[in-house]
Design a protein around this motif. Structure first.
Motif, mmCIF file in Angstrom:
data_model
loop_
_atom_site.group_PDB
_atom_site.id
_atom_site.type_symbol
_atom_site.label_atom_id
_atom_site.label_comp_id
_atom_site.label_asym_id
_atom_site.label_seq_id
_atom_site.Cartn_x
_atom_site.Cartn_y
_atom_site.Cartn_z
ATOM 1 N N ASN A 149 0.794 -1.233 0.000
ATOM 2 C CA ASN A 149 0.000 0.000 0.000
ATOM 3 C C ASN A 149 0.822 1.276 0.000
ATOM 4 O O ASN A 149 0.287 2.364 0.243
ATOM 5 N N VAL A 150 2.100 1.187 -0.270
ATOM 6 C CA VAL A 150 2.902 2.395 -0.438
ATOM 7 C C VAL A 150 2.541 3.048 -1.768
ATOM 8 O O VAL A 150 2.354 2.360 -2.775
ATOM 9 N N THR A 151 2.442 4.380 -1.758
ATOM 10 C CA THR A 151 2.180 5.124 -2.988
ATOM 11 C C THR A 151 3.355 6.053 -3.272
ATOM 12 O O THR A 151 3.747 6.850 -2.404
ATOM 13 N N ILE A 152 3.907 5.935 -4.477
ATOM 14 C CA ILE A 152 5.034 6.770 -4.892
ATOM 15 C C ILE A 152 4.599 7.571 -6.116
ATOM 16 O O ILE A 152 4.302 7.013 -7.170
ATOM 17 N N ASP A 160 19.593 3.314 -2.926
ATOM 18 C CA ASP A 160 19.777 1.897 -2.602
ATOM 19 C C ASP A 160 19.412 1.607 -1.136
ATOM 20 O O ASP A 160 19.630 2.425 -0.257
ATOM 21 N N ARG A 161 18.872 0.418 -0.931
ATOM 22 C CA ARG A 161 18.611 -0.142 0.409
ATOM 23 C C ARG A 161 17.621 0.659 1.236
ATOM 24 O O ARG A 161 17.569 0.520 2.461
ATOM 25 N N ALA A 162 16.851 1.502 0.608
ATOM 26 C CA ALA A 162 15.805 2.222 1.341
ATOM 27 C C ALA A 162 14.687 1.255 1.723
ATOM 28 O O ALA A 162 14.440 0.254 1.032
ATOM 29 N N ILE A 163 14.007 1.565 2.829
ATOM 30 C CA ILE A 163 12.869 0.766 3.284
ATOM 31 C C ILE A 163 11.678 1.690 3.468
ATOM 32 O O ILE A 163 11.741 2.653 4.238
ATOM 33 N N LEU A 164 10.598 1.402 2.754
ATOM 34 C CA LEU A 164 9.365 2.181 2.845
ATOM 35 C C LEU A 164 8.280 1.282 3.409
ATOM 36 O O LEU A 164 7.839 0.335 2.752
ATOM 37 N N HIS A 165 7.862 1.569 4.624
ATOM 38 C CA HIS A 165 6.902 0.708 5.297
ATOM 39 C C HIS A 165 5.472 0.989 4.824
ATOM 40 O O HIS A 165 5.189 1.995 4.173
ATOM 41 N N ALA A 166 4.583 0.081 5.200
ATOM 42 C CA ALA A 166 3.215 0.070 4.673
ATOM 43 C C ALA A 166 2.521 1.418 4.830
ATOM 44 O O ALA A 166 2.624 2.071 5.864
ATOM 45 N N ASN A 167 1.824 1.808 3.758
ATOM 46 C CA ASN A 167 0.918 2.963 3.745
ATOM 47 C C ASN A 167 1.605 4.319 3.771
ATOM 48 O O ASN A 167 0.932 5.339 3.913
ATOM 49 N N CYS A 168 2.928 4.370 3.650
ATOM 50 C CA CYS A 168 3.538 5.695 3.539
ATOM 51 C C CYS A 168 3.355 6.219 2.116
ATOM 52 O O CYS A 168 3.105 5.456 1.169
ATOM 53 N N THR A 169 3.455 7.550 1.977
ATOM 54 C CA THR A 169 3.228 8.201 0.692
ATOM 55 C C THR A 169 4.408 9.111 0.372
ATOM 56 O O THR A 169 4.798 9.942 1.197
#
Length: 347
Positions: A149-152, A160-169
């Protein structure tokens, strides 16, 4: 693993210049880590200093990380508990936690329900979760983890190696560096709060700027970093931002800063390197806070803070002065009664 194995691994993790002493008469099996009060047999814990000395007597931990304190070491030996001693026990304990806990990260791959624009450029070994949306011209580096559910938005760049957790925009044209972590429900690069007062009411100023997170930045749950009308909002390398923090449009935050929950920066605040803003501290528009300064909890910073100064209160003043005025404030009823008595005596 055996305590001796833990010691060996932690010895490899110690920072340059730190000293490390071990007591090897005990070699229990260590199965995990715990706080010193909640520890159980088979766990490793730590004690920061002499004021917690009684914990050596009462903890149920099988092993302790101690400071370089002979008194604490003697107590541990008398109790026949395994220990390791180092100049910074809390730091070493943080390394010990990594031996027993690995954060969950999904395997590389793209979930079939993810929606990815054909113009997006996805790096190697990325994980993209269910119902994630990646729009046009997005560039994503290698080994990036994008949870469900991440929106970009379009034209975003993620290192590199970034982490985007659920539901962030992540809003349009945002730049996110290497090794950044964005926790759930955070909004990065959303419109700043820009409105112009006129005789006919508030007129919206479009926010055409961008937001930049440099390498190693971490953003907590439900925090917001807004983009400005022009120019950029920038968060410096290795700055760590807690949950429910608001970074207003056009703010410039330096390297290695720490902001606790519910901190708020109004527009165009300029924060130096290694600044600490404790919980619920607020910073007004266009304020500059110098390198290494500290604002204690609930401080209201309404004027510039010199480098290295600690401020408290509202409006924030030097902490030492605030401590004195706080004592006087508690005595105000007594002082008031004394003044009334003097006034009556004059009559």
């Amino acid at each position: 693993m055996k305590f001796s194995e833990v010691v060996e691994k932690l010895s490899d993790a110690t920072v340059e210049g730190s000293s490390l002493t071990t007591h090897e008469n005990c070699n229990p099996q260590i199965q995990g880590v715990a706080s010193v009060r909640e520890a159980t047999p088979g766990t490793l814990s730590y004690i920061e200093g002499g004021k917690y000395a009684e914990m050596v007597e009462t903890t149920k931990a099988s092993a302790l990380i101690l400071p370089l304190d002979e008194m604490l070491q003697e107590r541990a030996i008398a109790r026949e508990i395994a220990w390791i001693s180092v100049s910074d026990p809390k730091w070493l304990f943080a390394q010990a936690v990594k031996l027993f806990y690995k954060p969950y990260l999904p395997q590389p791959g793209i979930h079939p329900t993810a929606v990815i624009d054909p113009t997006a450029n996805i790096g190697k070994a990325c994980s993209i979760g269910a119902h994630a949306v990646i729009e046009a011209n997005v560039k994503i580096g290698d080994n990036v983890c994008i949870f469900p559910n991440v929106t970009i938005y379009p034209d975003v760049e993620i290192g590199d190696r970034a982490i985007l957790h659920a539901n962030c925009t992540i809003h349009e044209r945002t730049r996110i560096g290497n090794d950044c972590t964005i926790q759930s429900n955070a909004a990065i690069g959303a419109e700043g709060f820009g409105f112009v007062p006129t005789s006919k009411g508030w007129i919206k100023m479009e926010q055409s700027g961008i937001t930049i997170l440099e390498d190693g930045v971490e953003i907590g749950c439900n925090s917001c970093v807004d983009r400005p009308p022009v120019g950029e909002t920038r968060i410096g390398r290795n700055t760590k931002i807690d949950n429910l923090v608001q970074i207003g449009h056009g703010c410039q935050v330096g390297d290695g800063c720490m902001m606790s929950a519910q901190v708020g920066l109004a527009g165009r605040a300029r924060i130096g390197d290694r600044v600490i803003l404790a919980g619920q501290a607020g910073v007004s528009n266009d304020i500059t806070i110098g390198d290494g300064a500290i604002a204690s909890g609930k401080s209201g910073v309404t004027r510039d803070v010199p480098p290295g100064q600690t401020v408290s209160g509202f409006p924030a003043i030097a902490h030492r002065l605030w401590s004195k005025t706080s004592v006087l404030q508690m005595r105000l009823p007594e002082i008031y009664q004394a003044i009334k008595k003097l006034q009556k005596e004059k009559k």
